[in-house]
Design a protein around this motif. Structure first.
Motif, PDB file in Angstrom:
ATOM      1  N   ARG A 314       0.923  -1.243   0.089  1.00 54.99           N
ATOM      2  CA  ARG A 314      -0.125  -0.056  -0.004  1.00 54.99           C
ATOM      3  C   ARG A 314       0.778   1.188  -0.024  1.00 54.99           C
ATOM      4  NH1 ARG A 314      -5.494  -0.790   0.812  1.00 54.99           N
ATOM      5  NH2 ARG A 314      -5.882  -2.914   1.461  1.00 54.99           N
ATOM      6  N   ALA A 319      -0.139   4.955  -0.424  1.00 55.71           N
ATOM      7  CA  ALA A 319      -0.919   5.289   0.804  1.00 55.71           C
ATOM      8  C   ALA A 319       0.130   5.900   1.698  1.00 55.71           C
ATOM      9  CB  ALA A 319      -1.099   3.979   1.642  1.00 55.71           C
TER      10      ALA A 319
ATOM     11  N   LEU B 102      -6.206  -0.797  -6.479  1.00 54.35           N
ATOM     12  CA  LEU B 102      -5.179  -0.298  -5.213  1.00 54.35           C
ATOM     13  C   LEU B 102      -5.026   0.994  -5.247  1.00 54.35           C
ATOM     14  CD1 LEU B 102      -4.280  -2.208  -2.219  1.00 54.35           C
ATOM     15  CD2 LEU B 102      -2.399  -0.851  -3.474  1.00 54.35           C
ATOM     16  N   TYR B 106      -5.732   5.649  -3.571  1.00 53.43           N
ATOM     17  CA  TYR B 106      -4.981   6.660  -2.876  1.00 53.43           C
ATOM     18  C   TYR B 106      -4.934   7.960  -3.542  1.00 53.43           C
ATOM     19  CZ  TYR B 106      -4.098   2.711   0.105  1.00 53.43           C
ATOM     20  OH  TYR B 106      -4.167   1.541   0.919  1.00 53.43           O
TER      21      TYR B 106
END
Lengths: 416, 218
Positions: A314, A319, B102, B106
């Protein structure tokens, strides 16, 4: 993104069955105890039926008598209350009541019952749900009629499922005719009783009641929420009279149920201290939740630690630490809420077990097993506790994992 | 420029990269070769802003990115870079399509519907549009790496960094993955930097850089 987190939470929960079970057991037991604790307090302070006017009902159940510089505290007597606490302009109704107990013999078996000597105003201030019949009125109180209102538990005990109205029960050797059946109040409430009868049938008033001290309490239903008016009027009423023989002065303590609870943390048991009580409740709650929270923190560190690779992935794809902390805390709160719901369900059964346990201490007086009620306030409090537990147990592991070096994280969290 | 990476403990100092000066042009497909432990993966991690150099500067699009904050680095990685790892690094608890979308989680301003649409497009590009609901452990190694490529390209990054992308695959599957990267480089103009042990694979790229003991030798 939230749906993504929820989906992932369930996936991880199902994959890590051992950790999930361990976590859920810890959370549900904690929330179960918190619920019982909250339900107990709720029944003491909240405006739940039949005490729907709790926020504007003052209870006078203590007088302080000052004589020669000494103070004596006692429950007031009926005579004192009738003389001094009546016809207050700021009140809508005033009721006098005294809770006692009597023993009955049925089929050779003895059982204890609580008995409330009261008046017609008692039924105006409270809002009992009458399942059968009606309350006693002013004429029946004035006449000293031997009539009784019983709760459903008492009805079931004496008359099983058959009609109770018109039948009699024996109290202190005298027959009282049942004229009403009400839904039971909670056993922790001031107005809880198995049987309610007019106070004018209280044969012991002359014997037990002195001029000031006795066994009675008064319930004062204020006209408005401004209880200061009632207190000021009460004070003036007592100050202006010189009827109290032998005492320099007398102070009556008039508090709402919430104030009574709040003053339990006050050192001199005199004035309510809301801030202090709230702090005490919060500290007790936090301390109580701290031990399971610490265990959960450890479980979470291991549980999240096993997801180091995912955290590395991530982070690689953008992230931030903040996003990861949010994700991990949301996941933890979801688990806590699931555990909380299980705990809420368990609390219903656990409270019944607790009542059974309490009942074993006294073979005569039995509490109803459905004494604990989960109101929306209790439910909200549990929700708050779940969030608190989720935060306490989730923040540190989440923060620790979010700070993990991305290269190490991608290698599965080794060297961290 | 002048990239240096030194690992220090209380007693030992290990130089992983020593004075690396390298320039990679936009749209280029470059491979980095060298024996194990020569520092090529360390360099790739530094180029991907996953690790910080001990000295030197990295410039991407004429902008120095060495001193950016963690938050800005995360945003930069999300927008400009895509990663393909030797061991795929897919999240086993997520389905193929969830894994692929994924990086877009973000990125602000992209709706769930848009994410799904772009994930499907990316999976189509790698020939896995029929496997969207599968989980990584239900796929072969080659398929997993193609999912990883789809994840790397969903955000349309300008640079793809691949760390031994064919290292865990048999030759047929490796060939398949290599062809896919060549296609991406040719059709989309994506800059690709690939670390590899495989000379055959390296030969297919436009330029091969050799490393030895933390230094660029050719």
């Amino acid at each position: 993104m939230l749906i993504n987190y929820i989906k992932l939470t369930f996936k991880v929960m199902l994959r890590k069955k051992y950790y999930t079970a361990l976590t859920l057991v810890g959370i549900s037991l904690t929330i179960m105890i918190v619920t019982i604790f909250a339900s107990f307090i709720d029944q003491i302070i909240s405006a739940n039926p039949p005490e729907v006017n709790r926020d504007k009902t003052l209870i006078v159940d203590k007088v302080s008598v000052f004589k020669n510089g000494e103070q004596t505290d006692a429950m007031p007597s009926l005579i004192f209350l009738q003389k001094n606490i009546k016809d207050l302009e700021s009140t809508e109704a005033i009721s006098y009541f005294s809770t006692k107990q009597f023993i009955s013999l049925l089929n050779g078996k003895a059982a204890g019952h609580s008995l409330n000597f009261t008046d017609e105003n008692f039924w105006k201030i409270t809002d009992f749900n009458f399942l059968e019949g009606k309350a006693f009125d002013i004429n029946e109180v004035k006449k000293g009629a031997r009539v009784a209102v019983i709760n459903e538990k008492t009805k079931a005990y004496f008359f099983n499922e058959s009609e109770a109205l018109g039948k009699t029960i024996n109290i202190y050797g005298l027959s009282y005719k049942v004229i009403g059946v009400v839904k039971s109040a909670t056993p922790f409430s001031k107005v809880y009783s198995d049987v309610y009868v007019p106070y004018t049938t209280d044969a012991n008033v002359q014997l037990t009641e002195k001029e000031i001290e006795g066994t009675y309490s008064a319930m004062l239903l204020a006209k408005t929420i401004d209880l200061k008016k009632v207190r000021t009027e009460l004070k003036a009423r007592l100050k202006g009279k010189s009827m109290i023989s032998g005492a320099d002065s007398v102070k009556v303590h008039a508090f709402t149920a919430l104030e009574q609870f709040a003053k339990s943390s006050s050192r001199n048991d005199d004035e309510p201290e809301y801030g202090k009580t709230a702090i005490v409740v919060l500290v007790v709650l936090t301390l109580f939740m701290l031990i399971p929270a610490i265990s959960l923190v450890n479980i979470n560190i291991t549980r999240i630690g096993e997801r180091a690779e995912e955290i590395g992935v991530r982070k690689s794809f953008g992230a931030t630490s903040g996003t990861l902390v949010t994700q991990l805390i949301i996941e933890n709160i979801i688990i806590t809420l699931i555990g909380g719901l299980i705990g809420l369900g368990l609390s219903v059964y656990a409270s019944q077990l607790l009542v059974h346990f309490i009942n074993t201490f006294d073979p005569l007086f039995k509490m109803p097993t459905d004494s604990f009620v989960i109101s929306w306030q209790v439910f909200s409090f549990c929700l708050f506790s779940c969030l608190l537990l989720g935060l306490i147990s989730g923040v540190y592991p989440a923060w620790k994992m979010s700070r993990m070096n991305v290269i190490y994280a991608l290698k599965g969290g080794n060297n961290v | 420029m002048n990239i240096e990476k030194i690992y220090r403990t209380n007693t030992i100092e290990t130089t992983a990269l020593n004075n690396i000066n390298m320039n990679i042009n936009k749209g280029e497909f470059v491979s980095i070769m060298g024996p194990s432990g020569c520092g090529k993966s360390t360099l790739l991690n530094i180029m991907g802003l996953l690790d910080a150099p001990t000295g030197g500067t990295i410039t991407i699009d004429d902008k120095s990115v060495t001193s950016l904050s963690r938050k800005k680095l995360a945003a930069f990685r999300n927008l400009k870079l895509g990663f393909i790892f030797q061991s795929y690094h897919l999240i086993n608890d997520l389905s193929v399509i969830d894994n692929v979308e994924l990086p877009l989680l973000y990125r602000s301003g992209i709706s769930g519907v848009e994410r799904r649409k772009r994930a499907l497009e990316a999976l189509e590009k790698v020939g896995l549009s029929a496997r969207t609901k599968h989980y990584p452990n239900q796929l072969s190694g080659g398929q997993r790496q193609r999912v990883a490529i789809a994840r790397a390209i969903i955000g349309n990054p300008e640079i793809l960094l691949a760390d031994e992308p064919t290292g865990n695959l048999d030759s047929a599957m490796g060939e398949e993955v290599m062809n896919l990267m060549l296609h991406l480089n040719k059709t989309d103009g994506t800059t690709i930097v690939m670390v590899t042990h495989d000379e055959q694979m390296a030969k297919k790229t436009q330029r091969v850089i050799h490393f030895f003991d933390g230094q660029q030798v050719s």
